[in-house]
Design an enzyme around this catalytic site. Structure first.
Site, short mmCIF file in Angstrom:
data_model
loop_
_atom_site.label_atom_id
_atom_site.label_comp_id
_atom_site.label_asym_id
_atom_site.label_seq_id
_atom_site.Cartn_x
_atom_site.Cartn_y
_atom_site.Cartn_z
N SER A 1 0.83 -1.21 0.00
CA SER A 1 0.00 0.00 0.00
C SER A 1 0.86 1.25 0.00
CB SER A 1 -0.89 0.02 1.24
OG SER A 1 -1.43 1.32 1.39
N HIS B 1 -1.33 -1.26 -4.22
CA HIS B 1 -2.60 -0.91 -3.55
C HIS B 1 -2.61 0.59 -3.30
CE1 HIS B 1 -6.04 -1.93 -0.88
NE2 HIS B 1 -5.58 -0.99 -0.08
N ASP C 1 -4.72 3.64 -1.63
CA ASP C 1 -5.77 3.98 -0.67
C ASP C 1 -6.26 5.40 -0.89
OD1 ASP C 1 -6.02 1.64 1.06
OD2 ASP C 1 -3.93 2.03 1.57
N MET D 1 -8.65 8.27 0.38
CA MET D 1 -9.37 8.67 1.59
C MET D 1 -9.89 10.09 1.43
SD MET D 1 -6.73 7.30 4.43
CE MET D 1 -6.43 5.55 4.65
N HIS E 1 -8.46 1.32 -3.63
CA HIS E 1 -9.36 1.10 -2.49
C HIS E 1 -9.98 2.43 -2.11
CE1 HIS E 1 -9.52 -0.18 2.07
NE2 HIS E 1 -10.73 -0.02 1.55
N MET F 1 -11.98 4.68 0.08
CA MET F 1 -12.56 4.87 1.42
C MET F 1 -13.21 6.25 1.40
SD MET F 1 -9.49 3.18 3.59
CE MET F 1 -8.39 3.38 2.21
N MET G 1 -11.46 -5.51 5.77
CA MET G 1 -10.60 -4.63 6.59
C MET G 1 -10.30 -5.35 7.90
SD MET G 1 -9.92 -1.74 4.96
CE MET G 1 -8.83 -1.40 6.31
N ASP H 1 -6.65 -6.36 4.69
CA ASP H 1 -6.02 -5.03 4.65
C ASP H 1 -5.99 -4.44 6.06
OD1 ASP H 1 -5.11 -2.54 3.99
OD2 ASP H 1 -6.81 -2.00 2.70
C1 DX5 Z 1 -6.01 1.50 6.04
C2 DX5 Z 1 -5.67 1.24 4.58
C3 DX5 Z 1 -4.59 0.25 4.41
C4 DX5 Z 1 -3.30 0.66 5.05
C5 DX5 Z 1 -2.65 -0.56 5.59
O1 DX5 Z 1 -7.07 2.37 6.16
O2 DX5 Z 1 -6.80 0.78 3.85
O3 DX5 Z 1 -4.40 -0.14 3.06
O4 DX5 Z 1 -2.43 1.30 4.18
O5 DX5 Z 1 -1.53 -0.20 6.30
P1 DX5 Z 1 -0.77 -1.20 7.27
O6 DX5 Z 1 -0.36 -2.38 6.43
O7 DX5 Z 1 0.37 -0.40 7.78
O8 DX5 Z 1 -1.73 -1.61 8.35
ZN ZN Z 2 -6.43 -0.22 1.72
#
Ligand code: DX5
Ligand code: ZN
Length: 226
Positions: free
Chosen positions: A9, A34, A36, A38, A67, A69, A138, A176
C-alpha cells in the site's frame, strides 16, 4: 502450498517520491500496487485523488488496486477507471446501490471489489458476492496505516471463505490492515488470497525480503529469503 498475492500500500510510502515507491513495488516481487483513496469523511484522513493514479500509471505495469474509502464512491468510479485503476474496490457502508456500482465498474472494463469495515457483518455483502472479483476484508478500522490487526476479523475471513466455497464462487479475498510477517500466515490460513501491506513493506529496510517471506510462509520450510 498456498502462495498469496501481495499488494503493497502506497499509503505508507514517502509521498514526495511516489514514482520511486511504485517502482520499488514492481522490483520487489509483489503482485499489485494498492492505492488507498481517503476523503476525510468516510475515514478521518485524506490521501490522494485520480491524478496521482494517472501520474503513477506510467511507472509500473503491475495491476493498480484502488481502495476507495470515500462517501458516494459512485462519483469516483469513472475518474479512477480513466486514471488507470485495474481493480476498483469501494465500501458497502458508503453507498446504497452497491450492486449497480459493481456493474458500472465492470462496464468500464475494470474489476469490481467490495470492502467492509470490522463492525460490518458479512450479511451486508452476501447479495454482492456473485458480482465482485474481490472482497477486501478490513482487518483494522480504516483511515491510518501502522495499526494492529484485529483478530476477530480473521474469523470473518474464515466464514467468508466457507461461504465462497458453499456458493461455488471465485472472488478473491483480500485482507487489509496490520498484515506483515507476524500475521500473514494467520490470514492465509483463514482464507486470504491477497495480502495488503503498508508499513510492513515501506517501513522495512528491504521490502523485497518481506514479500518473499509472506509468499513463502505457508511452505513449511524456512520462508523465502527471510
Ligand atoms: C487502512 C488502509 C490500508 C493501510 C494498511 O485504512 O486501507 O491499506 O495502508 O496499512 P498497514 O499495512 O500499515 O496496516
Ligand atoms: Zn487499503
Amino acid at each position: 502450498m498456498k502462495v498469496p498475492l501481495v499488494a503493497p500500500s502506497l499509503l505508507a510510502a514517502d509521498f514526495s517520491a511516489m514514482g520511486a515507491a511504485v517502482e520499488s513495488i514492481s522490483r520487489s516481487g509483489a503482485d499489485w500496487a494498492h492505492l488507498d483513496v481517503m476523503d476525510g469523511r468516510f475515514v478521518p484522513n485524506l490521501s490522494f485523488g485520480p491524478k496521482m493514479v494517472a501520474d503513477l500509471r506510467g511507472c509500473s505495469t503491475l495491476p493498480f488496486d484502488v481502495h476507495l474509502m470515500t462517501v458516494e464512491p459512485e462519483s469516483l468510479i469513472a475518474p479512477f477507471a480513466d486514471a488507470g485503476a485495474d481493480l476498483i474496490t469501494f465500501h458497502v457502508e458508503a453507498t446504497v446501490h452497491a450492486h449497480r456500482h459493481c456493474e458500472a465498474i465492470r462496464k468500464l472494463g475494470r474489476r469490481p471489489g467490495i470492502s467492509l469495515v470490522p463492525s460490518t457483518p458479512l450479511s451486508a455483502i452476501e447479495e454482492l458476492l456473485a458480482v465482485v472479483d474481490q472482497v477486501l476484508v478490513m482487518t483494522v478500522n480504516p483511515g491510518f496505516g501502522g495499526q494492529s490487526l484485529l483478530p476477530s476479523c480473521l474469523d470473518k475471513v474464515r466464514r467468508l471463505a466457507a461461504m465462497r466455497k458453499r456458493l461455488g464462487l471465485g472472488f478473491l479475498i483480500s485482507v487489509d490492515g496490520g498484515i506483515g510477517r507476524d500475521t500473514a500466515a494467520l490470514a492465509i490460513e483463514a482464507g486470504a488470497d491477497v495480502l495488503v501491506m503498508g508499513s510492513a513493506f515501506f517501513g522495512m529496510p528491504e521490502p523485497a525480503r518481506e514479500v518473499a517471506f509472506v509468499k513463502g510462509c505457508m511452505s513449511g520450510l524456512e520462508p523465502g529469503m527471510g
